[in-house]
Design a protein around this motif. Structure first.
Motif, mmCIF file in Angstrom:
data_model
loop_
_atom_site.group_PDB
_atom_site.id
_atom_site.type_symbol
_atom_site.label_atom_id
_atom_site.label_comp_id
_atom_site.label_asym_id
_atom_site.label_seq_id
_atom_site.Cartn_x
_atom_site.Cartn_y
_atom_site.Cartn_z
ATOM 1 N N LEU A 347 29.836 4.183 76.122
ATOM 2 C CA LEU A 347 28.839 4.869 75.194
ATOM 3 C C LEU A 347 27.964 5.948 76.198
ATOM 4 C CD1 LEU A 347 27.330 2.564 72.701
ATOM 5 C CD2 LEU A 347 28.971 4.395 72.136
ATOM 6 N N GLN A 348 27.856 5.417 77.340
ATOM 7 C CA GLN A 348 26.900 6.458 78.281
ATOM 8 C C GLN A 348 27.653 7.918 78.315
ATOM 9 O OE1 GLN A 348 25.788 4.698 82.025
ATOM 10 N NE2 GLN A 348 26.363 6.516 83.318
ATOM 11 N N THR A 349 29.156 7.829 78.431
ATOM 12 C CA THR A 349 29.789 9.014 78.698
ATOM 13 C C THR A 349 29.873 9.729 77.553
ATOM 14 O OG1 THR A 349 31.356 7.607 80.379
ATOM 15 C CG2 THR A 349 32.048 9.776 79.703
ATOM 16 N N ILE A 350 30.124 9.059 76.413
ATOM 17 C CA ILE A 350 30.208 9.995 75.335
ATOM 18 C C ILE A 350 29.023 10.443 74.630
ATOM 19 C CG2 ILE A 350 30.787 9.488 72.597
ATOM 20 C CD1 ILE A 350 32.551 7.079 73.769
ATOM 21 N N LEU A 351 27.741 9.676 74.771
ATOM 22 C CA LEU A 351 26.423 10.077 74.460
ATOM 23 C C LEU A 351 26.032 11.324 75.277
ATOM 24 C CD1 LEU A 351 24.603 6.742 74.005
ATOM 25 C CD2 LEU A 351 25.226 8.399 72.246
ATOM 26 N N ALA A 353 27.931 13.496 76.845
ATOM 27 C CA ALA A 353 28.833 14.625 76.528
ATOM 28 C C ALA A 353 28.541 15.299 75.015
ATOM 29 C CB ALA A 353 30.289 14.250 76.329
ATOM 30 N N HIS A 354 28.094 14.438 74.124
ATOM 31 C CA HIS A 354 27.631 14.811 72.832
ATOM 32 C C HIS A 354 26.266 15.649 72.823
ATOM 33 C CE1 HIS A 354 30.714 13.388 70.770
ATOM 34 N NE2 HIS A 354 30.210 12.199 70.067
ATOM 35 N N MET A 355 25.360 15.211 73.705
ATOM 36 C CA MET A 355 24.103 15.732 73.730
ATOM 37 C C MET A 355 24.226 16.998 74.763
ATOM 38 S SD MET A 355 20.977 14.932 73.087
ATOM 39 C CE MET A 355 20.096 13.699 72.660
ATOM 40 N N LYS A 356 24.977 16.854 75.658
ATOM 41 C CA LYS A 356 25.172 18.009 76.651
ATOM 42 C C LYS A 356 25.697 19.127 75.956
ATOM 43 C CE LYS A 356 25.512 19.639 80.992
ATOM 44 N NZ LYS A 356 25.751 21.293 80.661
ATOM 45 N N GLU A 357 26.691 18.939 75.012
ATOM 46 C CA GLU A 357 27.154 19.980 73.993
ATOM 47 C C GLU A 357 26.076 20.659 73.342
ATOM 48 O OE1 GLU A 357 30.733 18.744 71.881
ATOM 49 O OE2 GLU A 357 30.509 20.188 70.484
ATOM 50 N N ALA A 373 23.739 2.818 76.732
ATOM 51 C CA ALA A 373 23.646 3.492 75.382
ATOM 52 C C ALA A 373 22.292 4.298 75.106
ATOM 53 C CB ALA A 373 23.898 2.568 74.231
ATOM 54 N N ILE A 374 21.817 4.994 76.142
ATOM 55 C CA ILE A 374 20.717 5.839 75.808
ATOM 56 C C ILE A 374 21.029 7.193 76.467
ATOM 57 C CG2 ILE A 374 18.246 6.029 76.546
ATOM 58 C CD1 ILE A 374 18.160 3.065 77.499
ATOM 59 N N VAL A 375 20.819 8.234 75.639
ATOM 60 C CA VAL A 375 20.744 9.640 76.331
ATOM 61 C C VAL A 375 19.467 10.211 75.859
ATOM 62 C CG1 VAL A 375 21.837 10.304 74.328
ATOM 63 C CG2 VAL A 375 22.245 11.464 76.471
ATOM 64 N N ALA A 376 19.103 11.286 76.533
ATOM 65 C CA ALA A 376 17.872 12.089 76.234
ATOM 66 C C ALA A 376 17.895 13.486 76.764
ATOM 67 C CB ALA A 376 16.599 11.222 76.930
ATOM 68 N N ALA A 377 17.151 14.289 76.401
ATOM 69 C CA ALA A 377 17.036 15.602 77.024
ATOM 70 C C ALA A 377 15.823 16.275 76.523
ATOM 71 C CB ALA A 377 18.345 16.482 76.334
ATOM 72 N N GLY A 427 26.734 16.391 65.259
ATOM 73 C CA GLY A 427 26.658 17.594 64.192
ATOM 74 C C GLY A 427 25.232 17.667 63.507
ATOM 75 N N LEU A 428 24.897 16.575 63.073
ATOM 76 C CA LEU A 428 23.729 16.374 62.538
ATOM 77 C C LEU A 428 22.213 16.799 63.123
ATOM 78 C CD1 LEU A 428 24.219 13.582 60.193
ATOM 79 C CD2 LEU A 428 24.138 15.988 59.417
#
Ligand SMILES: Cc1ncc(COP(=O)(O)O)c(C=O)c1O
Length: 438
Positions: A347-351, A353-357, A373-377, A427-428
Motif C-alpha cells: 500500500l505504501q507504493t500505491i498510496l 503514487a496516488h498522493m503524488k499524482e 499504509a500511511i501517506v501524507a503531504a 479522485g474524490l
C-alpha cells in the motif's frame, strides 16, 4: 426521529471530542446508519470512504466478519469479569501472541485506551526507580512535536501546544529533543543521522543520570502531521538510553500491529523498547482496549511478598476486558495469517503514487511521504485551520472522511482497503481540493 430532529437533539445534548461545538451549528454531524469494510454508510444513503480508519484504529475496516464472530463467541461465554485474580483462555492466548512480538517483552499489562497505556508505562518506569533506590531518576525525555494522549501524564510528555496549552500549569515538564526528520525512506538521513545525533547527544549528556525514560512514537509522529524520522536516529537514541540505564517507552498506539509495514515500527531501527504501548489497531478499533508490554526484568522488580509494598497497584475497571481481548486475539490472528505487514508495504507504493499524482496535478501539496499504509503531504500555504475544516466538510459531502491536521493532508486507510476504493479516494480527494482551494 427524522434527521433534523436527531441533529438538533445531538447539538443540545452531546459534547463531541476534539471539536469547537459551535462549528456543529453550520456543519451538522453525519448520521451513521452502518459501516462495513472501508465505508461508512450515512442515513441519507450516501457512502463515504473512511480514509483515516476512524482516527487510525480500524486497521481491518468496519464490521469484519471474523472479528464479529470472535466477539459473539466471547459474548456467549461472558462479557466482562474483573481481571483481578481471574483468568481465561482468551486472554492467555492473547498474551501468548503479544509476547511473541518481541524477544524480551514477555509480560502484558492491560488498560482501556491509548492514553491510559501511556500513563501506565510512565508510572512503571518511575516506580522502578523507587524500587531500585534510584530516586534521582525522575525525569522524562520526549520528542518535540510528539503526541501521546490526553490524560495529564500523557499530555505532559506530548509537545503539541494546541492540546496542552490550557493545562500547562498542571503538567510536568520533560526535556524535549528534536528527531531527525526525513522527507522519505530513501533519504540518506534515514540510515545515517550521525550529524544530527552528535548535536542531540551533547544536549542529552547532562540528563544521563537524572532520567528514567525516553518516550517516542517510533519512526512516525502521527498528530504532528505524519512526520517520519530517521530509523538511524531512533537506533542511536535507544542505544544511548540502554548504555545509561534509561528506559525506552515505545508508544506504538498508532504505529503498532502492521500499520507501518512491520508489526512494531521499532523494528525499522532494530530497537527493543522496555515498554511498548498498543491500542487502536490492536482490536482493529472495535472496543477500547490497550496494553503495555514490558520485560521480565522490570516485572521482577515489583515481585515480592505483598507486605514489602512493591506491587504495581494500578487498576482500571475494564483492564483485560474479555470482549476486547477476544477482538485483539482475532485481529492478531488475521494480521499474521493474511500477511498484512506485506500488504501495508504494498500500500505504501500505491498510496504514495496516488498522493503524488494529486500533488503534481494541483501544485497545492508538497513533501509527499509514505510509510506502510500511511501517506501524507503538506499544503503549500502551511497551516490554515479554517481551510482544513472546510476541506473536511466538502470531502464528507462528496464521499470521503478525511481530517487534515495542521498543514498536513493524509490518508491512513484500513489495511484491507481495495485498490478500486483507493482509486476512488484519489479522485474524490482531488475533487475536494479543487473545490475548496483557498
Ligand atoms: C501515538 C499516540 N499515543 C497515544 C494516543 C492516545 O490514545 P487514546 O486516544 O486511545 O487515548 C494516540 C491517539 O491518537 C496516539 O496517536
Amino acid at each position: 426521529m427524522n434527521a433534523d430532529e436527531l441533529q438538533q437533539l445531538d447539538q443540545n445534548l452531546n459534547w463531541h471530542p476534539c471539536a469547537q461545538m459551535k462549528d456543529y451549528e453550520t456543519f451538522k454531524p453525519l448520521i451513521i446508519k452502518s459501516a462495513y469494510g472501508s465505508y461508512i454508510e450515512l442515513a441519507n444513503g450516501k457512502k463515504i470512504i473512511d480514509a483515516i480508519s476512524s482516527w487510525w484504529c480500524k486497521s481491518l475496516g468496519h464490521n469484519h466478519p471474523l472479528l464479529k464472530e470472535a466477539l459473539f463467541k466471547q459474548i456467549e461465554k461472558f462479557e466482562h469479569v474483573l481481571f483481578a485474580h481471574t483468568t481465561h483462555d482468551t486472554i492467555v492466548q492473547l498474551a501468548q501472541k503479544l509476547t511473541a512480538l518481541s524477544l524480551n517483552l514477555n509480560k502484558v499489562f492491560y488498560a482501556g485506551d491509548g492514553s491510559s497505556a501511556v500513563e501506565i508505562a510512565l508510572k512503571m518506569s518511575l516506580h522502578t526507580r523507587t524500587l531500585k533506590s534510584q530516586k534521582h531518576r525522575q525525569r522524562f525525555i520526549a520528542l518535540k512535536n510528539g503526541y501521546h494522549g490526553e490524560t495529564m501524564g500523557a499530555l505532559s510528555v506530548s509537545d503539541l501546544a494546541l492540546y496542552k496549552q490550557p493545562y500547562a500549569e498542571m503538567l510536568f515538564t520533560p526535556i524535549f529533543i528534536e528527531a531527525a526528520y526525513v522527507d522519505n525512506l530513501d533519504s540518506p538521513l534515514w540510515n545515517d543521522a550521525n550529524a544530527h545525533w552528535l548535536k542531540t547527544e551533547r544536549i542529552l549528556e547532562q540528563y544521563a543520570d537524572s532520567t528514567t525514560a525516553i518516550i517516542v512514537e517510533p519512526i512516525i509522529q502521527g498528530a504532528a502531521g505524519m512526520r517520519i524520522y530517521s530509523a538511524d536516529f531512533l537506533a542511536r537514541l535507544a542505544s544511548w538510553a540502554k548504555y545509561h540505564d534509561i528506559h525506552i517507552i515505545a508508544d506504538e498506539i498508532m504505529t503498532g500491529i502492521g500499520r507501518t509495514g512491520k508489526m512494531l515500527a521499532c523494528e525499522y531501527a532494530n530497537v527493543e523498547a522496555d515498554f511498548v504501548c498498543l491500542s487502536k489497531g490492536l482490536t482493529s478499533g472495535w472496543l477500547p482496549f490497550s496494553v503495555v508490554l514490558t520485560s521480565d526484568a522490570i516485572y521482577q522488580l515489583f515481585y515480592d511478598d505483598y507486605d514489602r509494598g512493591k506491587a504495581f497497584l494500578h487498576s482500571h475497571t475494564y483492564s483485560g476486558n474479555a470482549l476486547g481481548a477476544s477482538l485483539a486475539l482475532a485481529t492478531l490472528t488475521i494480521i499474521e495469517k493474511d500477511n498484512f505487514c506485506v500488504r501495508a508495504r504494498e500500500l505504501q507504493t500505491i498510496l504514495y503514487a496516488h498522493m503524488k499524482e494529486i500533488a503534481d496535478k494541483t501544485h497545492l501539496l508538497h513533501n509527499v511521504r509514505a510509510i506502510g499504509a500511511i501517506v501524507a503531504a503538506d499544503f503549500v500555504w502551511g497551516h490554515n485551520e479554517k481551510y482544513n475544516r472546510l476541506l473536511a466538510q466538502q470531502a464528507a459531502r462528496i464521499g470521503i472522511l478525511i481530517r487534515p491536521i495542521g498543514s498536513t493532508l493524509y490518508w491512513l486507510p484500513p489495511l484491507n482497503i481495495s485498490l478500486q476504493t483507493l482509486t476512488d479516494l484519489k479522485g474524490l480527494t482531488l475533487q475536494a481540493l479543487l473545490q475548496v482551494t483557498p
